[in-house]
Design an enzyme around this catalytic site. Structure first.
Site, PDB file in Angstrom:
ATOM      1  N   SER A  71       2.142   3.419  -8.117  1.00 46.83           N
ATOM      2  CA  SER A  71       1.427   3.077  -8.939  1.00 46.83           C
ATOM      3  C   SER A  71       1.079   4.026 -10.220  1.00 46.83           C
ATOM      4  CB  SER A  71       0.081   2.062  -9.176  1.00 46.83           C
ATOM      5  OG  SER A  71       0.046   1.302 -10.296  1.00 46.83           O
ATOM      6  N   LYS A 124       6.057   0.802  -7.794  1.00 48.54           N
ATOM      7  CA  LYS A 124       5.638   0.361  -8.530  1.00 48.54           C
ATOM      8  C   LYS A 124       5.621   0.284 -10.229  1.00 48.54           C
ATOM      9  CE  LYS A 124       1.930  -3.333  -8.852  1.00 48.54           C
ATOM     10  NZ  LYS A 124       1.424  -2.337 -10.398  1.00 48.54           N
ATOM     11  N   GLN A 172      -1.204  -5.723 -14.497  1.00 48.34           N
ATOM     12  CA  GLN A 172      -2.215  -6.398 -13.187  1.00 48.34           C
ATOM     13  C   GLN A 172      -3.410  -6.706 -14.785  1.00 48.34           C
ATOM     14  OE1 GLN A 172      -0.342  -5.147 -11.024  1.00 48.34           O
ATOM     15  NE2 GLN A 172       0.966  -6.856 -11.434  1.00 48.34           N
TER      16      GLN A 172
END
Length: 485
Positions: A310, A335, A339
């Site tokens: 991420s 990733k 969100q």
């Protein structure tokens, strides 16, 4: 630092995975978005996306049936929580989850970077509970838990068929309690046992030092709310000492706060360079540009592995594509979604964390399920992935097991000659054990008992923590020291 783009992009903090740290700590650090949440709900109502009368009737019918006819008395609040969780699960998106009030509270506390548990992030992948990465200095790291490990059971209770939240509820626990994990690891033919003692974990996210050649090294364990500030301080201190190059280590860094990784990346990028792009459901892309930074006159190297996820991948991708940095190590986790947390939707304190966009590298690459590819690939030696011993019985000649294989790999890494590493306890292995025992003041039996296993693991941990035995770091230091720009 001002982040350009649509309002939603400015308030989003990147989640690491759909995951919950098994300490009830979610590394997806997302800001509170009460205004956005309220606005989005109102907009949804205007579009007719609320439940119809028929749909409400269906749900009320089931609720009434369960409360009046189920074999035992039911908890109404648990039924409602389950209904909301069911809607989120129907998305088949491991990164979109509902957190009931207690979990949501711990989630909010985690933004401060302090929590209790075993210190490893997990995700639900293909129905299995998978470790993303252990946190530096945590029980999980000390106990040998690795990225990509699959947790099969906890204290004898199987995780098969459980939701992520249900699995987390089994793994978490109070400080000082024991968590015995049954783990399947790539390359092993049978599960291994990992025994951890849960603890309080206060995370320092940034560590720095200078090597003997004048290369600065900054390790980032994750991106919390103060990580950018700490990185800026450490980088300035290193530059004041006249570093010849910089190595940024994000191995086993599961990610975290988007704003912080942007702030860190732009320190080493020219004004106006793209740091990251966010693409919404319509395909519209918003770019975040570097402001106030500068391209460094020394080489920059980023070290990655399969536990770099991420926000770590944003940093690696941004510096690789837009700042001329060299990425060294292994392919990253992969990733590539964003969100946002809606934390004022429910009066009881629950929240919803939901995927709202993709993120892309400066050149527009989406690394989801692929990862960032290093410029220089360096695989770690076998000792880095060997299972801890956790002996319940002695290991001796003519036996065959995964634990014996671990012993053989450990001995070989420490410089003891073994004729095989396939798990068969040969006469040669026994002699290597005897030599190790003599060298460390133990009774020379050639049998691996708990005392020998403990000493062996102690030496292995010291071996792994020595940069001289870390080929990825050695290659990174070599590159950073050898290319003065």
């Amino acid at each position: 630092m001002q982040v350009r783009g649509r309002a939603v992009a400015a308030i989003v903090m990147l989640s690491v995975l759909a995951s919950v740290i098994v300490t009830i700590f979610v590394t997806d650090k997302l800001e509170e978005v009460p205004v956005a949440a309220s606005t989005s709900v109102a907009a949804a109502a205007d579009r007719g996306t609320q439940l119809t009368d028929d749909e409400l009737k269906q749900l009320n019918t089931v609720l009434d049936l369960l409360q009046t006819q189920y074999v035992t008395e039911v908890d109404r609040d648990e039924l409602i929580d389950g209904a909301i969780s069911g809607m989120m699960n129907a998305l088949n998106d491991p990164y979109s989850v509902y957190m009931e009030a207690e979990v949501a509270s711990k989630f909010s506390q985690s933004i401060e970077g302090s929590f209790s548990g075993i210190g490893a992030e997990v995700a639900l992948e293909n129905g299995q509970i998978v470790v993303v990465s252990p946190i530096k200095g945590s029980p999980a790291e000390r106990g040998g838990l690795l990225a990509k490990d699959i947790i099969l059971s906890v204290n004898g209770e199987s995780l098969t068929g459980l939701t992520l939240q249900e699995a987390v509820n089994l793994i978490r626990g109070e400080k000082g309690t024991k968590a015995k994990l049954e783990v399947m690891r790539a390359g092993n033919s049978e599960p291994i046992a990992v025994v951890l003692i849960r603890d309080d974990i206060d995370i320092e996210t940034v560590y720095s030092r200078i090597d003997e050649n004048g290369v600065g090294v900054i390790e980032i364990t994750q991106f919390s709310l103060n990580t950018a500030e700490r990185f800026t301080e450490e980088l300035a201190a290193l530059e004041d000492k006249g570093i010849m190059g910089l190595v940024i280590d994000v191995r086993n860094n599961p990610g975290g706060v988007l704003q912080d990784v942007v702030a860190i990346a732009q320190l080493m990028m020219e004004q106006g360079k793209v740091v990251v792009q966010v693409e919404d459901r319509s395909g519209k892309r918003d770019k975040t540009f570097a402001e106030g930074g500068e391209k460094k006159d020394y080489p920059i190297v980023v070290v990655t592995n399969g536990g770099s996820a991420s926000a770590s991948e944003i940093l690696a991708g941004a510096l690789q594509e837009a700042a001329g940095a060299t990425v060294v190590g292994e392919q990253t986790y992969g990733k590539g979604t964003v969100q946002v947390s809606f934390n004022q939707l429910f009066d009881d304190g629950g929240l919803i964390k939901m995927t709202i966009a993709k993120w892309l590298t400066p050149n527009g690459n989406w690394i989801n399920e692929k990862g960032v590819t290093p410029n220089v690939i360096v695989e770690p030696p076998a000792i880095y992935s060997v299972a801890r011993l956790n002996l319940t019985e002695e290991l001796k000649e003519d036996q065959l097991s995964e634990k014996i294989r671990s012993v053989q790999i450990m001995l070989e890494a420490l410089g003891y000659e073994v004729d095989r590493t396939d798990g068969y306890f040969s006469a040669n292995t026994a002699e290597a054990v005897r030599k190790f025992q003599r060298d460390h003041g133990l009774k020379s039996t050639g049998i691996v008992d708990t005392t020998t296993a403990s000493k062996l693991e102690e030496k292995v941990i010291a071996f792994i923590r020595d940069d001289a035995n870390d080929p990825q770091m050695q290659k990174a230091l070599e590159i950073a020291a050898g290319k003065k720009q």
